[in-house]
Each structure stands twice: as C-alpha cells, then as structure tokens.
Design a protein around this motif. Structure first.
Motif, PDB file in Angstrom:
ATOM      1  N   LEU A 226     117.076 -15.617  35.293  1.00 55.77           N
ATOM      2  CA  LEU A 226     116.167 -14.521  35.011  1.00 55.77           C
ATOM      3  C   LEU A 226     114.732 -14.914  35.336  1.00 55.77           C
ATOM      4  O   LEU A 226     114.357 -16.082  35.209  1.00 55.77           O
ATOM      5  N   PRO A 227     113.896 -13.941  35.741  1.00 59.64           N
ATOM      6  CA  PRO A 227     112.480 -14.263  35.997  1.00 59.64           C
ATOM      7  C   PRO A 227     111.762 -14.624  34.707  1.00 59.64           C
ATOM      8  O   PRO A 227     111.892 -13.937  33.697  1.00 59.64           O
ATOM      9  N   MET A 228     111.031 -15.690  34.745  1.00 58.83           N
ATOM     10  CA  MET A 228     110.287 -16.158  33.571  1.00 58.83           C
ATOM     11  C   MET A 228     108.792 -16.145  33.877  1.00 58.83           C
ATOM     12  O   MET A 228     108.384 -16.586  34.948  1.00 58.83           O
ATOM     13  N   PRO A 229     107.934 -15.644  32.990  1.00 59.11           N
ATOM     14  CA  PRO A 229     108.264 -15.035  31.695  1.00 59.11           C
ATOM     15  C   PRO A 229     108.773 -13.613  31.803  1.00 59.11           C
ATOM     16  O   PRO A 229     109.137 -13.006  30.809  1.00 59.11           O
ATOM     17  N   GLY A 230     108.802 -13.074  33.043  1.00 56.99           N
ATOM     18  CA  GLY A 230     109.290 -11.726  33.263  1.00 56.99           C
ATOM     19  C   GLY A 230     108.856 -11.247  34.627  1.00 56.99           C
ATOM     20  O   GLY A 230     108.134 -11.929  35.363  1.00 56.99           O
ATOM     21  N   LYS A 231     109.300 -10.043  34.980  1.00 55.69           N
ATOM     22  CA  LYS A 231     108.929  -9.433  36.255  1.00 55.69           C
ATOM     23  C   LYS A 231     107.900  -8.344  35.983  1.00 55.69           C
ATOM     24  O   LYS A 231     108.188  -7.359  35.294  1.00 55.69           O
ATOM     25  N   PHE A 232     106.694  -8.523  36.543  1.00 57.83           N
ATOM     26  CA  PHE A 232     105.621  -7.563  36.284  1.00 57.83           C
ATOM     27  C   PHE A 232     104.615  -7.643  37.415  1.00 57.83           C
ATOM     28  O   PHE A 232     104.637  -8.562  38.250  1.00 57.83           O
ATOM     29  N   THR A 233     103.723  -6.668  37.436  1.00 61.51           N
ATOM     30  CA  THR A 233     102.618  -6.629  38.383  1.00 61.51           C
ATOM     31  C   THR A 233     101.348  -6.308  37.621  1.00 61.51           C
ATOM     32  O   THR A 233     101.385  -5.719  36.541  1.00 61.51           O
ATOM     33  N   MET A 234     100.223  -6.679  38.199  1.00 58.49           N
ATOM     34  CA  MET A 234      98.939  -6.386  37.576  1.00 58.49           C
ATOM     35  C   MET A 234      98.356  -5.071  38.062  1.00 58.49           C
ATOM     36  O   MET A 234      97.272  -4.685  37.660  1.00 58.49           O
ATOM     37  N   ASP A 235      99.094  -4.359  38.939  1.00 62.39           N
ATOM     38  CA  ASP A 235      98.650  -3.058  39.417  1.00 62.39           C
ATOM     39  C   ASP A 235      99.042  -1.975  38.427  1.00 62.39           C
ATOM     40  O   ASP A 235      99.995  -2.130  37.661  1.00 62.39           O
ATOM     41  N   ALA A 236      98.323  -0.856  38.457  1.00 67.92           N
ATOM     42  CA  ALA A 236      98.647   0.266  37.577  1.00 67.92           C
ATOM     43  C   ALA A 236     100.004   0.832  37.960  1.00 67.92           C
ATOM     44  O   ALA A 236     100.308   0.992  39.152  1.00 67.92           O
TER      45      ALA A 236
END
Length: 258
Positions: A226-236
């Motif tokens: 799993l992606p650590m610490p998670g899968k996210f982006t800093m874009d809106a």
C-alpha cells in the motif's frame, strides 16, 4: 491498517466517502459482481492532531462542498487557514505519527488498491418502529389453540412477583435501524482516481447519500504494497461528475451570495 514494518506498528489514514448506490461490474473471467459505488467528493485533509499538542496523532478529513452562508464564521476561518473549501462532513482518523499528511492535501481513490480488504462504517438505514419478529427475528405465537390477535407479539417479558420487573436490554419491539455499524473485510473491486470513486464488493451500511468511513482492515492478512502514508495530491480536488450540481443551481446560489 496495522502491519509490522521494521518492528514498528504503523497505521494509515482512512477515507471519507459518500454512498451513491449499487451497480455491477465484470471481472476478468466475465462474471458480474455486485459493488457499492462510493464517491470521495473532494476529500481533503482539514487539520492535524499531534501528540505534542493534542495528546494523540490523527488526521481530520473533510468531504463534500458546503454552502458558505451555512457555515459559521469561526468554521470559515478554520477552513480558510487550511486552504480548503468548507466541507459538509468532518471525520477524524487515527494515524501513527510517521504517517501524517499535510493539511490541504486532496486524498485520491488510489489510497486503496484493488483486492485490498477494508472496513466500512456508517449509519444503517432507519426502519422506524418495528415489532419483535422483524427486529429480533422472533418466531411469534401459535396460529391457533387459544391465541387470538397476538400472533406476532413477543410474549412474556418478565417473571412473577420476584423480581417483579423487566430487565434492561430485554429484546422487545422498538426503534429499528439508524445505528452505527461496521462491516469488516470487504474487498475493493476497483478504484477510479480521475472520478474519485471507490467500488467495494458487496454492500456497505447506510442508504444512498450516507457518509461512509473507509479504513484498512484490522483483521485477516495485511497488505504490504500500500502507498505510505497514503495516495494524495496537493492540488485542489476536481468536482465529481457523478454528483456534479446542475449549472442552474450553481448560478442561483451564486446570485444569492452576491
């Protein structure tokens, strides 16, 4: 989710999504499976809870777009400092201090991977006032031999003079549903990062439009890729096409704010 990595206990953040309903998809073998469609609706990190300041480590996630005029001034300022739009729903997810995510980050549906086991929590569908047979699966009374009118009643609920009362928690007729429930070890069928959708095999608690909390499963075999610490982006985050508001409503609300 918990798993051993370098002899440390790690815990990732979950996701906050809205239940859109159920549909079916086909697997590689051509078999159709029933899935529940969950929409992230711009899920973002709104605040961080740190052990130094708050005594525990957690992330506060918000989802859904709230009307600005319906948000208090204090809340507007808090959302403004976080750099996010006002949210309809806020939920905290406990995380390990090493898995903190920056405030304002937009969570992606790829936070979960297909085939992964997750736990889904939500408020079940309310059934209103229900009898003992429907609520607790009682068998009811006999159809004949002296029973009249009371065929579906729950029968005796106590004893005679001693103790002379009905014990608390006795299974009787009453309000059914509308309680928090968690289904464990559900399988993620598919994820759509572009649309912000997570498809879960089977059903999850709640009616259409209910808020669902998704977490890595705490039981069974733990995934290690799993992606650590998670899968996210800093874009809106982009507005979901699945539940996009009509242009007429958007124009009307804009005119009211002006």
């Amino acid at each position: 989710m918990y798993f051993m990595k370098d002899n440390l206990l790690m815990q990732r953040s979950g996701l906050l999504a809205r239940k859109l309903g159920m549909t079916r998809v086909y697997d590689d073998a051509g078999n159709h499976i029933a899935v529940t469609v969950l929409d992230l609706q711009g899920c973002q990190v709104v605040a961080q809870k740190t052990p130094e300041r708050d005594g525990y480590a957690a992330l506060q996630l918000g989802s859904g777009e709230a009307k600005v005029k319906r948000v208090s001034k204090a809340e507007r300022e808090r959302f403004g400092k976080a750099g996010v739009t006002p949210k309809q729903k806020l939920v905290e997810f406990r995380v390990s201090p090493d898995n903190m995510i920056e405030v304002g980050a937009a969570m992606s549906a790829e936070h979960f991977v297909p085939g992964q086991k997750i736990d889904a929590s939500g408020i079940t569908v309310g059934k209103g006032f229900a009898g003992a047979m429907k609520r607790h699966n009682f068998g009811g009374l006999r159809a004949t031999h002296g029973v009249s009118i009371s065929h579906r009643s729950h029968g005796s609920t106590g004893q005679c003079q001693d103790p002379g009362r009905v014990f608390k928690g006795k299974k009787m007729a009453g309000h059914m549903g509308a309680v928090r429930r968690t289904l464990q070890n559900l399988t993620v069928a598919r994820v759509d990062a572009e649309e912000g959708l997570v498809l879960v095999h089977g059903h999850v608690p709640g009616s259409k439009g209910a808020w669902i909390e998704l977490r890595d499963a705490v039981k069974g075999v733990k995934a290690t890729d799993l992606p650590m610490p998670g899968k996210f982006t800093m874009d809106a985050p982009k507005a979901s096409k699945a539940k996009a508001a009509p242009a007429a409503d958007a124009a009307a609300s804009k005119g009211e704010e002006e």
